[in-house]
Design an enzyme around this catalytic site. Structure first.
Site, PDB file in Angstrom:
ATOM      1  N   HIS A   1     -44.629  -0.537 -31.287  1.00 46.19           N
ATOM      2  CA  HIS A   1     -43.223  -0.204 -31.007  1.00 46.19           C
ATOM      3  C   HIS A   1     -42.508  -0.294 -32.500  1.00 46.19           C
ATOM      4  O   HIS A   1     -42.787  -1.368 -33.132  1.00 46.19           O
ATOM      5  CB  HIS A   1     -42.656  -1.502 -30.206  1.00 46.19           C
ATOM      6  CG  HIS A   1     -41.178  -1.378 -29.841  1.00 46.19           C
ATOM      7  ND1 HIS A   1     -40.799  -0.264 -28.926  1.00 46.19           N
ATOM      8  CD2 HIS A   1     -40.279  -2.085 -30.160  1.00 46.19           C
ATOM      9  CE1 HIS A   1     -39.408  -0.567 -28.883  1.00 46.19           C
ATOM     10  NE2 HIS A   1     -39.031  -1.524 -29.753  1.00 46.19           N
TER      11      HIS A   1
ATOM     12  N   ASN B   1     -49.755  -1.272 -27.284  1.00 46.64           N
ATOM     13  CA  ASN B   1     -48.697  -0.334 -27.515  1.00 46.64           C
ATOM     14  C   ASN B   1     -48.395  -0.609 -29.110  1.00 46.64           C
ATOM     15  O   ASN B   1     -48.175  -1.811 -29.354  1.00 46.64           O
ATOM     16  CB  ASN B   1     -47.778  -0.562 -26.508  1.00 46.64           C
ATOM     17  CG  ASN B   1     -46.484   0.521 -26.834  1.00 46.64           C
ATOM     18  OD1 ASN B   1     -46.621   1.809 -27.129  1.00 46.64           O
ATOM     19  ND2 ASN B   1     -45.286  -0.022 -26.542  1.00 46.64           N
TER      20      ASN B   1
ATOM     21  N   MET C   1     -44.494   7.782 -23.284  1.00 47.21           N
ATOM     22  CA  MET C   1     -43.168   7.481 -22.621  1.00 47.21           C
ATOM     23  C   MET C   1     -43.286   7.134 -21.271  1.00 47.21           C
ATOM     24  O   MET C   1     -42.362   7.704 -20.493  1.00 47.21           O
ATOM     25  CB  MET C   1     -42.294   8.482 -23.163  1.00 47.21           C
ATOM     26  CG  MET C   1     -42.068   9.010 -24.517  1.00 47.21           C
ATOM     27  SD  MET C   1     -41.578   7.350 -25.287  1.00 47.21           S
ATOM     28  CE  MET C   1     -39.661   7.331 -24.934  1.00 47.21           C
TER      29      MET C   1
ATOM     30  N   LYS D   1     -47.118   8.054  -8.754  1.00 49.15           N
ATOM     31  CA  LYS D   1     -47.614   7.534 -10.073  1.00 49.15           C
ATOM     32  C   LYS D   1     -49.079   6.985  -9.807  1.00 49.15           C
ATOM     33  O   LYS D   1     -49.921   7.089 -10.697  1.00 49.15           O
ATOM     34  CB  LYS D   1     -46.485   6.546 -10.152  1.00 49.15           C
ATOM     35  CG  LYS D   1     -46.909   5.815 -11.686  1.00 49.15           C
ATOM     36  CD  LYS D   1     -46.164   6.629 -12.838  1.00 49.15           C
ATOM     37  CE  LYS D   1     -46.184   5.947 -14.330  1.00 49.15           C
ATOM     38  NZ  LYS D   1     -45.578   4.759 -14.482  1.00 49.15           N
TER      39      LYS D   1
ATOM     40  N   GLY E   1     -47.033  12.571 -32.309  1.00 48.46           N
ATOM     41  CA  GLY E   1     -48.427  12.079 -32.479  1.00 48.46           C
ATOM     42  C   GLY E   1     -48.798  11.757 -34.133  1.00 48.46           C
ATOM     43  O   GLY E   1     -50.017  11.686 -34.319  1.00 48.46           O
ATOM     44  N   SER E   2     -47.755  11.326 -34.772  1.00 50.60           N
ATOM     45  CA  SER E   2     -48.190  10.788 -35.943  1.00 50.60           C
ATOM     46  C   SER E   2     -49.136   9.496 -35.975  1.00 50.60           C
ATOM     47  O   SER E   2     -50.114   9.366 -36.826  1.00 50.60           O
ATOM     48  CB  SER E   2     -46.978  10.502 -36.993  1.00 50.60           C
ATOM     49  OG  SER E   2     -46.336   9.468 -36.555  1.00 50.60           O
ATOM     50  N   ASN E   3     -48.700   8.673 -35.094  1.00 49.72           N
ATOM     51  CA  ASN E   3     -49.863   7.693 -34.848  1.00 49.72           C
ATOM     52  C   ASN E   3     -51.057   8.199 -34.511  1.00 49.72           C
ATOM     53  O   ASN E   3     -51.932   7.316 -34.797  1.00 49.72           O
ATOM     54  CB  ASN E   3     -49.315   6.412 -33.981  1.00 49.72           C
ATOM     55  CG  ASN E   3     -48.161   5.836 -34.655  1.00 49.72           C
ATOM     56  OD1 ASN E   3     -48.325   5.021 -35.283  1.00 49.72           O
ATOM     57  ND2 ASN E   3     -46.712   6.106 -34.427  1.00 49.72           N
TER      58      ASN E   3
HETATM   59  C1  GRF Z   1     -43.685   5.579 -32.897  1.00 50.47           C
HETATM   60  O1  GRF Z   1     -42.405   5.110 -33.506  1.00 50.47           O
HETATM   61  C2  GRF Z   1     -44.046   4.244 -31.674  1.00 50.47           C
HETATM   62  O2  GRF Z   1     -43.763   3.284 -32.346  1.00 50.47           O
HETATM   63  C3  GRF Z   1     -43.068   4.721 -30.594  1.00 50.47           C
HETATM   64  O3  GRF Z   1     -43.060   6.193 -30.791  1.00 50.47           O
HETATM   65  C4  GRF Z   1     -43.096   6.716 -31.755  1.00 50.47           C
HETATM   66  C5  GRF Z   1     -44.367   7.576 -31.636  1.00 50.47           C
HETATM   67  O4  GRF Z   1     -44.511   8.324 -33.015  1.00 50.47           O
HETATM   68  N1  GRF Z   1     -43.874   3.954 -29.590  1.00 50.47           N
HETATM   69  P1  GRF Z   1     -45.647   9.376 -33.127  1.00 50.47           P
HETATM   70  O5  GRF Z   1     -45.699  10.318 -31.877  1.00 50.47           O
HETATM   71  O6  GRF Z   1     -46.783   8.672 -33.059  1.00 50.47           O
HETATM   72  O7  GRF Z   1     -45.508  10.135 -34.126  1.00 50.47           O
END
Ligand code: GRF
Length: 193
Positions: free
Chosen positions: A108, A106, A89, A64, A11-13
């Site tokens: 990536h 999203n 995921m 789903k 969850g850093s993003n």
């Molecule tokens: C990130 O590198 C993002 O690009 C990918 O999954 C990772 C998630 O990282 N889709 P975080 O959970 O946000 O730290």
């Protein structure tokens, strides 16, 4: 404008987005975090930022489709304008895509269409490319396959350690995601008003 984040792990993003909302860098309200893993660290982060967190596990549904219907039933009353996947995921299927056309994005950690999939940083590193980066794209049914919105390149230094590259990629991710979300919200706002 209202946004929601979907995540499955660290969850850093999510934290970068929540911080940007808190400081007014993103001019929107962060209405919900949707998580599919009850032990994900992102849940702790959501509590720190007082963001309502909904843990929805696929295994508790018959399909789903029903799982996604549950998510949509949470999001609809919140009037979500943009869904940001951040380490979520799961593939988005019809129910989500049809309810939020062109409103799911999203991030990536590679320069798509190169190095799709869950291990993009390592795959690019092991391949030996000299340039990798970060991509933000619209989500469709194909994994990491939708239209590209933004990209930023990162040079890989000779002898660079994978941990150092990972850290640099995440830093770029956090800045680029905030910038891109803001830009999309401004564009939506301009279209509506
Ligand atoms: C990130 O590198 C993002 O690009 C990918 O999954 C990772 C998630 O990282 N889709 P975080 O959970 O946000 O730290």
């Amino acid at each position: 404008m209202n946004i929601a984040v979907f995540a499955s792990g660290n969850g850093s993003n999510f934290a970068a987005i929540a911080e940007a909302v808190k400081t007014g860098k993103i001019k929107a309200s962060l209405k919900a975090l949707i998580v599919d893993k009850p032990k994900a660290y992102v849940i702790t982060r959501a509590k720190e930022y007082n963001v309502p967190c909904y843990v929805i596990e696929l295994k508790n549904f018959n399909s789903k489709k029903e799982y996604e219907e549950k998510i949509v039933s949470i999001l609809k009353p919140l009037n979500i304008d943009l869904i940001c996947l951040a380490g979520y995921m799961k593939i988005c299927d019809e129910v989500l895509l049809n309810n939020y056309p062109n409103k799911i994005i999203n991030i990536h950690p590679a320069l798509l269409p190169a190095f799709k999939g869950a291990h993009a940083i390592l795959d690019a590193y092991n391949y030996g490319v000299k340039v990798t980066g970060v991509t933000i794209h619209y989500v469709n049914k194909e994994i990491d396959g939708g239209k590209i919105i933004a990209q930023e390149a990162i040079m890989i230094a000779d002898e660079e350690k994978i941990e150092d590259l990972e850290a640099r990629i995440h830093e770029v991710e956090h800045n680029l995601y905030v910038k891109t979300i803001n830009k999309l919200l401004e564009d939506y706002d301009a279209r509506i008003n």
